[in-house]
Design an enzyme around this catalytic site. Structure first.
Site, PDB file in Angstrom:
ATOM      1  N   CYS A  79       0.831  -1.199   0.000  1.00 37.73           N
ATOM      2  CA  CYS A  79       0.000   0.000   0.000  1.00 37.73           C
ATOM      3  C   CYS A  79       0.872   1.257   0.000  1.00 37.73           C
ATOM      4  O   CYS A  79       1.447   1.602  -1.018  1.00 37.73           O
ATOM      5  CB  CYS A  79      -0.997  -0.045   1.157  1.00 37.73           C
ATOM      6  N   HIS A 170      -3.030  -5.043   1.625  1.00 34.37           N
ATOM      7  CA  HIS A 170      -2.398  -5.304   2.917  1.00 34.37           C
ATOM      8  C   HIS A 170      -2.366  -6.803   3.238  1.00 34.37           C
ATOM      9  O   HIS A 170      -3.273  -7.313   3.903  1.00 34.37           O
ATOM     10  CB  HIS A 170      -3.168  -4.581   4.025  1.00 34.37           C
ATOM     11  N   GLU A 172      -0.544  -8.186   5.372  1.00 40.69           N
ATOM     12  CA  GLU A 172      -0.312  -8.318   6.818  1.00 40.69           C
ATOM     13  C   GLU A 172      -1.609  -8.296   7.618  1.00 40.69           C
ATOM     14  O   GLU A 172      -1.613  -8.632   8.804  1.00 40.69           O
ATOM     15  CB  GLU A 172       0.636  -7.209   7.306  1.00 40.69           C
TER      16      GLU A 172
END
Length: 186
Positions: A79, A170, A172
């Site tokens: 991002c 994302h 994560e």
């Protein structure tokens, strides 16, 4: 193996949590002394790219991190991290590292309410869960050597170039560790 995570702002802790699940050592990069021992990889997290660029510049981190990327240290930008890596930003905004030959459009999916989830293939990784939060997208590639890894809604959202992985979303924020493993495989 130890991965350096730029930890000035954004989702750096979530990347650390992903690396812990893979039993990979990491260290947060907050100042130049954190780069004294060269990391085996670098993660540039999501967050606010303008703030991250400004802080990295003030702390003297731009040149040393760029030098590591240019020496071939594997890097993944997610991002805002993708924006930091890009060579061009729509609207002529200042770039940070400029090592990834792509042109990006910031906040391309609108405000926070425009955030969404999707599932798609990312290179050879099938059915990857993607979380887009005020995400950028890649308007165009600036090199024939760019490997496009994902297109979502007719927009390029993931690429690989030499030792660099750039994604609009994302990883994560999911339980899927395959993109982190891709970084480690570089």
């Amino acid at each position: 193996m130890a991965v350096g995570i730029l930890a000035l702002q954004g989702a750096f802790q979530e990347h650390a949590d992903s690396l812990e699940k893979l039993s990979v050592k990491y260290k947060f990069i907050r100042n130049t002394s954190d780069l004294e021992s060269m990391p085996d990889g670098i993660i540039l997290p999501g967050g606010e790219s303008t703030v991250q660029r400004k802080l990295a510049k003030e702390l003297g981190l731009l040149a040393p991190i760029k030098a590591l990327i240019e020496k071939g240290v594997p890097v993944m930008g997610t991002c805002a991290g993708l924006i930091l890596l890009s060579q061009e930003i729509a609207g002529g905004e200042d770039t940070a590292f400029g090592t990834l030959p792509v042109a990006v459009c910031r906040n391309a999916y609108g405000r926070q309410l425009g955030s969404f989830s999707a599932t798609g293939n990312v290179g050879e990784i099938s059915d990857f869960p993607m979380r887009f939060i005020r995400a950028p997208y890649i308007e165009r590639t600036l090199s024939d050597d760019i490997e496009i890894l994902n297109i979502t809604d007719n927009r390029i959202t993931a690429v690989k170039y030499k030792n660099q992985i750039g994604v609009s979303f994302h990883p994560e924020l999911t339980n899927d560790l395959r993109l982190h493993k891709m970084l480690l495989s570089l």
